[in-house]
Design an enzyme around this catalytic site. Sequence first.
Site, PDB file in Angstrom:
ATOM      1  CG  ASP A 116      -2.076  -0.938   1.082  1.00 48.03           C
ATOM      2  OD1 ASP A 116      -2.406  -1.309  -0.059  1.00 48.03           O
ATOM      3  OD2 ASP A 116      -2.651  -1.319   2.115  1.00 48.03           O
ATOM      4  CD  GLU A 117       5.203   2.289  -2.084  1.00 46.06           C
ATOM      5  OE1 GLU A 117       5.867   3.316  -1.933  1.00 46.06           O
ATOM      6  OE2 GLU A 117       5.705   1.171  -2.116  1.00 46.06           O
ATOM      7  CG  HIS A 118      -0.386   4.197   3.015  1.00 46.33           C
ATOM      8  ND1 HIS A 118      -1.273   3.676   3.915  1.00 46.33           N
ATOM      9  CD2 HIS A 118      -0.966   4.087   1.792  1.00 46.33           C
ATOM     10  CE1 HIS A 118      -2.373   3.278   3.277  1.00 46.33           C
ATOM     11  NE2 HIS A 118      -2.208   3.497   1.994  1.00 46.33           N
ATOM     12  CD  GLU A 119       4.473   2.032   9.058  1.00 51.74           C
ATOM     13  OE1 GLU A 119       3.909   1.739  10.118  1.00 51.74           O
ATOM     14  OE2 GLU A 119       5.597   1.628   8.747  1.00 51.74           O
TER      15      GLU A 119
END
Length: 184
Positions: A116-119
């Site tokens: 997702d490229e993010h936390e």
Amino acid sequence: MGLRVPEQPTRLRAAIQRYGLGPLLGGSPLRRHFTRAGVIVWTGGMPAPSIRNRGRLEVSTVILWPATRLNIAPRARLTIGKGTYLNRGATVICHERVAIGERCKIAYDVLITDSDEHEVPGGGPMVAPVAIGDDVWLGARVIVLKGVTIGDGAIVGAGSVVTRDIPPWSIAGGQPAKVIRTYR
């Protein structure tokens, strides 16, 4: 007078005959980014492909067009099979595992990502491996999201967003991508 056996063409000689010397020489400086590489063909043009490898990047024979981006995170593994090409602006983001099969056609501006490229609030990043079979064709601006398997011979129409598995020998399209029909 002895019997002469015709010389078998080497892999390099066969690649020169198929792609030409210029594209092969263009791909030579890119080899330093690969963990294991066969023949790398860069078709020329600018901007040059961008490769950021902090994990493992393994290819056989791959054709890279200008503005192709490959980003491999630490401890991640990206493999690309023989004869696959990534067209202009194609991007592969690999945080864990992305496997692209042989003879795949990856069109303009395709995005393939296993993250997702993010936390996520209260947790870490969401990551799941992506597997793309042999002879797959991804049309222009297709997005392949994490956790997806695309079967051998599948065709995904331009602009589609692949959020779930696509079976082998099928044609899919839409947002989210759905199987339109199967063939073979």
